[in-house]
Write an enzyme that holds these catalytic residues in place. Sequence first.
Site, mmCIF file in Angstrom:
data_model
loop_
_atom_site.group_PDB
_atom_site.id
_atom_site.type_symbol
_atom_site.label_atom_id
_atom_site.label_comp_id
_atom_site.label_asym_id
_atom_site.label_seq_id
_atom_site.Cartn_x
_atom_site.Cartn_y
_atom_site.Cartn_z
ATOM 1 N N MET A 36 -10.241 -7.771 -11.993
ATOM 2 C CA MET A 36 -9.668 -6.771 -11.105
ATOM 3 C C MET A 36 -8.314 -6.236 -11.579
ATOM 4 S SD MET A 36 -6.865 -8.300 -9.368
ATOM 5 C CE MET A 36 -6.791 -7.495 -7.783
ATOM 6 N N TYR A 37 -7.720 -6.816 -12.611
ATOM 7 C CA TYR A 37 -6.442 -6.316 -13.105
ATOM 8 C C TYR A 37 -6.631 -4.920 -13.688
ATOM 9 C CZ TYR A 37 -4.649 -11.148 -12.761
ATOM 10 O OH TYR A 37 -4.265 -12.396 -12.323
#
Length: 348
Positions: free
Chosen positions: A54-55
């Site tokens: 999700m970064y």
Amino acid sequence: MRYRTLGRTGIEVSAHCLGAMMFGAVGNPDHDDCVRIVHTALDAGINFVDTADMYSAGESEQIVGAALKGRREDVVLATKVHFPLGEGPNRSGNSRRWILRAVEDSLTRLQTDWIDLYQVHRPDETTDIEETLSALTDLVHQGKIRAFGCSTFPAEEIVESHVVAERRGLMRFRSEQPPYSILARGIETSVLPTCQRYGMGVLTWSPLAFGFLTGRYRRGVAADLSTGRPTIRPERFDPSSPETAAKLDIVEQLVTLADEVGCSLPELAVAFVVAHPAVTSVIIGPRTMEQLEASLKGAALLLEDDVLDRIDEIVAPGTNVYNPNGPWPVPALRVDRRRRPITDRAAA
């Protein structure tokens, strides 16, 4: 660079882990610069790199994958699964359905055939832990991951996971990734002792307490809130907040202590985390080369007992000056979970 065994996995990792959360749109959008940061860290002896799907919506994994070309065999690579990616249902959480899809996407972005440590980014109250452990165990058997761990799990859920793993004949979490800093010591009461009891490795995040232990934010000094962490969670830097005032008061005491030790405040903060016997590795998450070089400069710093005693006097062991996990509140603390419906209360 010091190296330690990640729990009882037999995997040797550097005591400082390169965190890649700031690689990509959220932090540093210059891919070439991020690759240089990774290479500099590896050249300095760091062999542990941590990222998450999700970064920057997968961009961080893409950068890390590009940076590790030709050096993959020498790196212990960790990533995570849980948070939403894309619109629609079934694109988040800890279900078998999502884990099996997410790991393939991560392997593609990372340009690798295997992940050394695959971590469940947060607990998922909608999914039985047996379901999660079963899916992760299958991935180990398939050779797609070498070990798996959890991140920011409360002690009771860590214990439950081990009990379920033993009863069902499944593999177990081999590591935990919690927030830990001088300003956030709550995990010392139960999470760290639980990890020690089960022989789990611990890699901690946010040693600089969301930027407050960088030295950039001081009492009575106007700070630039237009870049860095304040742009992510501006409410944490509200000068009128009592919580902010408490953090700034402590920072002043720590700056004085760092001066006496002969180090910078960030060096003191990171060395404090590494000193705990339960901690395997501390994640440093630089956005720039300068930040990485500052972190590497303090990598060899060892704090004497008298310095650690002084820190205990400034912030009592086991206490949080602020909630490090504020954006993800514990479900059990929601109002609807803590109060019976008014009709039930009336009937009682």
